[in-house]
Motif scaffolding. Structure first.
Motif, PDB file in Angstrom:
ATOM      1  N   ALA A   1      -2.493  -6.989   6.576  1.00 11.82           N
ATOM      2  CA  ALA A   1      -2.070  -7.699   7.998  1.00 11.82           C
ATOM      3  C   ALA A   1      -1.167  -7.383   8.772  1.00 11.82           C
ATOM      4  CB  ALA A   1      -2.360  -9.422   8.554  1.00 11.82           C
ATOM      5  N   GLU A   2      -0.032  -7.109   7.824  1.00  9.01           N
ATOM      6  CA  GLU A   2       1.545  -6.757   8.586  1.00  9.01           C
ATOM      7  C   GLU A   2       1.937  -5.592   8.690  1.00  9.01           C
ATOM      8  OE1 GLU A   2       4.591  -9.071   6.912  1.00  9.01           O
ATOM      9  OE2 GLU A   2       3.652 -10.643   6.865  1.00  9.01           O
ATOM     10  N   ASN A   3       1.166  -4.532   7.201  1.00  9.79           N
ATOM     11  CA  ASN A   3       1.670  -3.373   6.913  1.00  9.79           C
ATOM     12  C   ASN A   3       0.104  -2.746   6.871  1.00  9.79           C
ATOM     13  OD1 ASN A   3       2.737  -0.950   6.298  1.00  9.79           O
ATOM     14  ND2 ASN A   3       4.411  -1.986   5.985  1.00  9.79           N
ATOM     15  N   ASP A   4      -0.478  -2.099   7.192  1.00 11.12           N
ATOM     16  CA  ASP A   4      -1.262  -1.937   7.075  1.00 11.12           C
ATOM     17  C   ASP A   4      -1.394   0.051   5.804  1.00 11.12           C
ATOM     18  OD1 ASP A   4      -0.694   0.298   8.669  1.00 11.12           O
ATOM     19  OD2 ASP A   4      -2.800   0.706   9.892  1.00 11.12           O
ATOM     20  N   ASP A   5      -0.010   0.491   6.127  1.00  6.37           N
ATOM     21  CA  ASP A   5       0.647   1.273   4.807  1.00  6.37           C
ATOM     22  C   ASP A   5       1.761   1.038   3.817  1.00  6.37           C
ATOM     23  OD1 ASP A   5      -0.008   4.043   3.701  1.00  6.37           O
ATOM     24  OD2 ASP A   5       1.003   4.967   5.144  1.00  6.37           O
ATOM     25  N   PRO A   6       1.256  -0.098   3.053  1.00 10.85           N
ATOM     26  CA  PRO A   6       2.253  -0.077   2.201  1.00 10.85           C
ATOM     27  C   PRO A   6       3.181   0.808   1.126  1.00 10.85           C
ATOM     28  CG  PRO A   6       0.776  -2.107   2.172  1.00 10.85           C
ATOM     29  CD  PRO A   6      -0.083  -0.683   2.883  1.00 10.85           C
ATOM     30  N   SER A   7       4.145   0.698   0.845  1.00 12.60           N
ATOM     31  CA  SER A   7       4.535   1.608   0.144  1.00 12.60           C
ATOM     32  C   SER A   7       4.603   0.777  -1.096  1.00 12.60           C
ATOM     33  CB  SER A   7       5.636   1.667   0.099  1.00 12.60           C
ATOM     34  OG  SER A   7       6.698   1.098  -0.232  1.00 12.60           O
TER      35      SER A   7
END
Length: 166
Positions: free
Chosen positions: A120-126
């Motif tokens: 929900a915060e980051n749709d493409d996290p490393s």
């Protein structure tokens, strides 16, 4: 021996108004499991360290094993049971199944709730962002490789990109 007084606790749990009379010291995890019959929230360490009991309260991740039920009076609580739509798995649950992000499954509810919050915060996290965000959840079985792959897969699917099966 004096009996501890009961308190009326009323919450919105997974979209439904739920309430019960409980002693002041009743933990939210116990309220969910024993008063409401929602057994998806697991209790591991009972110290807020392992993350198995993670729920969302008002959109924020909370350890239900160190939160009193009376503290969240009137709040909206979401448990892992809120993810699936009947027999249909939530895409995050499907990614965990698909990528072998679980073994015994005890820690899985907490990881699922944390993954939902992360995406929900980051749709493409490393990978490092995933590992950092999930560092508050402990798994004793998987070695985290499948869990990280599952989160990456869920992120890809949420963006409409086909993830890689591990």
């Amino acid at each position: 021996m004096t009996r501890e007084p009961l308190h009326h606790v009323s919450l919105i749990v997974n979209g439904e108004h739920r309430s019960a009379e409980v002693p002041t010291r009743t933990l939210l995890s116990d309220f969910l499991r024993h008063e409401l019959g929602l057994f998806g929230t697991h209790v591991g360490c009972e110290q807020g360290v392992c993350g198995a009991c993670t729920v969302s309260i008002g959109g924020k991740l909370v350890r239900s094993c160190i939160t009193f039920a009376v503290q969240v009076q009137g709040e909206e609580v979401r448990t892992v049971e809120s993810l699936a739509n009947g027999e249909e798995l939530h895409p995050i649950q499907e990614s965990f199944r698909r990528c072998h992000g679980l073994q015994c499954g005890f820690c899985t509810p907490g990881f699922l709730m944390a993954t939902e919050a992360l995406l929900a915060e980051n749709d493409d996290p490393s990978e490092s962002e995933i590992r950092d965000f999930l560092s508050g959840n402990v798994c004793r079985c998987t070695g985290y490789v499948g869990i990280v792959a599952a989160v990456k897969d869920a992120a890809c699917r949420a963006r409409g990109v086909e993830g890689e099966k591990q």
